[in-house]
Enzyme design. Structure first.
Site, PDB file in Angstrom:
ATOM      1  N   HIS A  20      13.747  -0.761 -26.062  1.00 53.83           N
ATOM      2  CA  HIS A  20      12.478  -1.456 -26.247  1.00 53.83           C
ATOM      3  C   HIS A  20      12.639  -2.946 -25.939  1.00 53.83           C
ATOM      4  CE1 HIS A  20       9.005  -2.748 -29.044  1.00 53.83           C
ATOM      5  NE2 HIS A  20       8.538  -2.444 -27.848  1.00 53.83           N
ATOM      6  N   SER A 124       5.816  -9.694  -3.622  1.00 57.45           N
ATOM      7  CA  SER A 124       5.677  -8.321  -4.128  1.00 57.45           C
ATOM      8  C   SER A 124       6.793  -8.055  -5.130  1.00 57.45           C
ATOM      9  CB  SER A 124       5.721  -7.323  -2.969  1.00 57.45           C
ATOM     10  OG  SER A 124       4.620  -7.518  -2.120  1.00 57.45           O
ATOM     11  N   ASN A 125       6.636  -8.636  -6.312  1.00 54.83           N
ATOM     12  CA  ASN A 125       7.649  -8.550  -7.365  1.00 54.83           C
ATOM     13  C   ASN A 125       6.964  -8.319  -8.702  1.00 54.83           C
ATOM     14  OD1 ASN A 125       9.822  -9.626  -5.532  1.00 54.83           O
ATOM     15  ND2 ASN A 125       8.537 -11.442  -5.641  1.00 54.83           N
TER      16      ASN A 125
END
Length: 134
Positions: A20, A124-125
């Site tokens: 998590h 584009s990340n």
């Protein structure tokens, strides 16, 4: 053989090991990878594999609590942004946060791993923050 879409051994291992709050990044071919962060390099040539294909497969295996994008992505609007916006409508990516591209590079130092694609559309990340399934 696995029945799920993800076949890459290294990527499957990393996703299975996420806890998590851990960060997994999917990046274009030009994004620098900090020393000490695991790189899963899937890039073969320009555009192969593309960002969206990798994101789709990762989401088939990973529970995402939130994600982080660069402000520059909103300005340039690469094709990946439309897909991310659609996934947001389906609540598949959790809470969205926007930061500068330079801050995204700083955040990448905290990533458990970075998946390098062959994507050549600028910015584009995405940083995916792992959630829990319960």
């Amino acid at each position: 053989m696995k029945k799920t879409p993800l076949l890459n051994i290294a990527l499957s291992r990393v996703i299975a090991s996420l806890g998590h709050g851990d960060i997994l990044m999917i990046v274009d071919a030009g994004m620098p990878v900090p020393a000490g962060v695991e790189l899963i390099d899937l890039a073969l040539t320009r555009g192969v594999p593309d960002f969206v294909s990798v994101l789709d497969v990762v989401l088939s295996e990973m529970q995402v609590e939130s994600h982080v994008l660069s402000n520059e992505m909103a300005e340039v609007k690469p094709p990946a942004l439309q897909v991310i916006e659609s996934l947001n409508l389906d609540d598949q990516l959790g809470q969205q946060r926007w930061i500068s591209h330079e801050d995204l590079k700083v955040l990448s130092r905290k990533a458990k791993a970075i998946i390098r694609t062959g994507e050549c559309q600028p910015y584009s990340n995405v940083a995916l923050v792992s959630g829990v399934v319960f």
